[in-house]
Write a protein that holds these residues in place. Structure first.
Motif, PDB file in Angstrom:
ATOM      1  N   HIS A 154     -14.213   0.985   2.897  1.00 28.19           N
ATOM      2  CA  HIS A 154     -13.355   0.295   1.641  1.00 28.19           C
ATOM      3  C   HIS A 154     -12.411   1.877   1.417  1.00 28.19           C
ATOM      4  N   ALA A 155     -13.395   2.937   1.063  1.00 30.56           N
ATOM      5  CA  ALA A 155     -12.921   3.980   0.717  1.00 30.56           C
ATOM      6  C   ALA A 155     -11.720   4.647   1.649  1.00 30.56           C
ATOM      7  N   GLY A 156     -12.115   4.349   2.990  1.00 31.45           N
ATOM      8  CA  GLY A 156     -11.470   4.994   4.091  1.00 31.45           C
ATOM      9  C   GLY A 156     -10.192   4.149   4.316  1.00 31.45           C
ATOM     10  N   ALA A 157     -10.145   2.853   3.900  1.00 34.25           N
ATOM     11  CA  ALA A 157      -8.827   2.296   3.979  1.00 34.25           C
ATOM     12  C   ALA A 157      -7.758   2.886   2.752  1.00 34.25           C
ATOM     13  N   LEU A 158      -8.417   3.098   1.759  1.00 32.88           N
ATOM     14  CA  LEU A 158      -7.454   3.649   0.574  1.00 32.88           C
ATOM     15  C   LEU A 158      -6.842   4.767   1.156  1.00 32.88           C
ATOM     16  N   VAL A 159      -7.662   5.594   1.716  1.00 27.15           N
ATOM     17  CA  VAL A 159      -7.478   6.970   2.441  1.00 27.15           C
ATOM     18  C   VAL A 159      -6.083   6.934   3.201  1.00 27.15           C
ATOM     19  N   GLU A 160      -6.286   6.030   4.154  1.00 30.55           N
ATOM     20  CA  GLU A 160      -5.305   5.806   5.070  1.00 30.55           C
ATOM     21  C   GLU A 160      -4.078   5.099   4.303  1.00 30.55           C
ATOM     22  N   LEU A 161      -4.124   4.423   3.594  1.00 29.65           N
ATOM     23  CA  LEU A 161      -2.919   3.887   2.736  1.00 29.65           C
ATOM     24  C   LEU A 161      -2.065   4.893   2.417  1.00 29.65           C
ATOM     25  N   ARG A 162      -2.756   6.129   1.884  1.00 28.41           N
ATOM     26  CA  ARG A 162      -1.915   7.442   1.536  1.00 28.41           C
ATOM     27  C   ARG A 162      -1.462   8.045   2.752  1.00 28.41           C
ATOM     28  N   ASP A 163      -1.486   7.609   3.719  1.00 25.96           N
ATOM     29  CA  ASP A 163      -1.052   8.350   4.909  1.00 25.96           C
ATOM     30  C   ASP A 163      -2.017   9.658   5.086  1.00 25.96           C
ATOM     31  N   ALA A 164      -3.138   9.526   4.808  1.00 26.64           N
ATOM     32  CA  ALA A 164      -4.242  10.661   5.366  1.00 26.64           C
ATOM     33  C   ALA A 164      -5.297   9.969   6.557  1.00 26.64           C
TER      34      ALA A 164
END
Length: 224
Positions: free
Chosen positions: A32-42
């Motif tokens: 879940h944290a990883g999905a949030l990171v990727e939403l920030r283009d990271a």
């Protein structure tokens, strides 16, 4: 600030799972944290400690005297290199026996004594913590990992309540709404801090928090 970073320099966040259970609540929370990171283009990378051979500290007893990393042959050097390449690191672990899960305990011991104490390569990286549990001791485990982040000169951002996720279900499920909100705030604050640190360095050419005592043992030896 969200979503903005220097072109060609995507922030990298490394998630380290200390759970023995593949697909359990700790893995779900880290995903879940990883999905949030990727939403920030990271970029988000994951290391599951259960997939690597990590030797516990041996009885050699020379940790306080030698000047080189530990020579025990296992996966630690590769994992430490992954940590060095990241801008931010999230430790994710379950509570076992009212304490830190043994995989994460062995890992932070070997990493700290065997590799990280010499040059403090994690200094000024942004750290985050996720703890999953049934009902008790999540805060104690969180506090232990906070101490570890501070020991390594990492930056722990304030994000409201700690990211502690509780579940009493037999099946893995992220049902703790407040815990998930804490994870979300933590992830965004981590990325905001990473971008702020980068922006300062791009403008000034200098790190925000320069260090002149990478190895406190060497400093002590010089002053005695």
């Amino acid at each position: 600030m969200k979503g903005q970073h220097a072109e060609g320099r995507r922030p990298v966040v490394l998630g380290i799972s200390g759970s023995e259970r593949a697909g359990g609540n700790t893995d779900l929370a880290l995903a879940h944290a990883g999905a949030l990171v990727e939403l920030r283009d990271a970029e988000f990378r994951t290391v599951a400690l259960r997939d690597h051979r990590i030797s516990p500290c041996s009885p050699c007893g020379d940790c306080n005297y030698r000047a080189d990393p530990c020579a025990l042959p296992d996966a630690m050097p590769q994992i430490v290199e992954e940590m060095k390449r990241a801008d931010g690191i999230i430790y994710a672990t379950p509570v076992h026996g009212f304490g830190l899960a043994h995989l994460m305990q062995i890992f932070i011991e070997r990493a700290g004594v065997g590799f990280l104490r010499f040059e403090r390569p994690l200094a000024n990286k942004v750290g985050g913590i996720i703890v999953t549990g049934r009902r008790y001791s999540e805060a104690s485990v969180h506090n232990q990992l906070v101490d570890n982040l501070l020991l390594n000169r990492m930056i722990l951002v304030g994000s409201g309540f700690p990211a502690l996720l509780r579940s009493t279900s037999r099946e893995p499920a992220l049902t703790d709404t407040e815990g998930l909100e804490a994870v979300e705030r933590m992830v965004h604050r981590m990325l905001d801090m990473i971008l702020l640190l980068r922006r300062h360095e791009d403008v000034t050419g200098e790190a925000v928090l320069p260090l002149d005592d990478r190895n406190e043992r060497v400093v002590r030896e010089r002053t005695h």
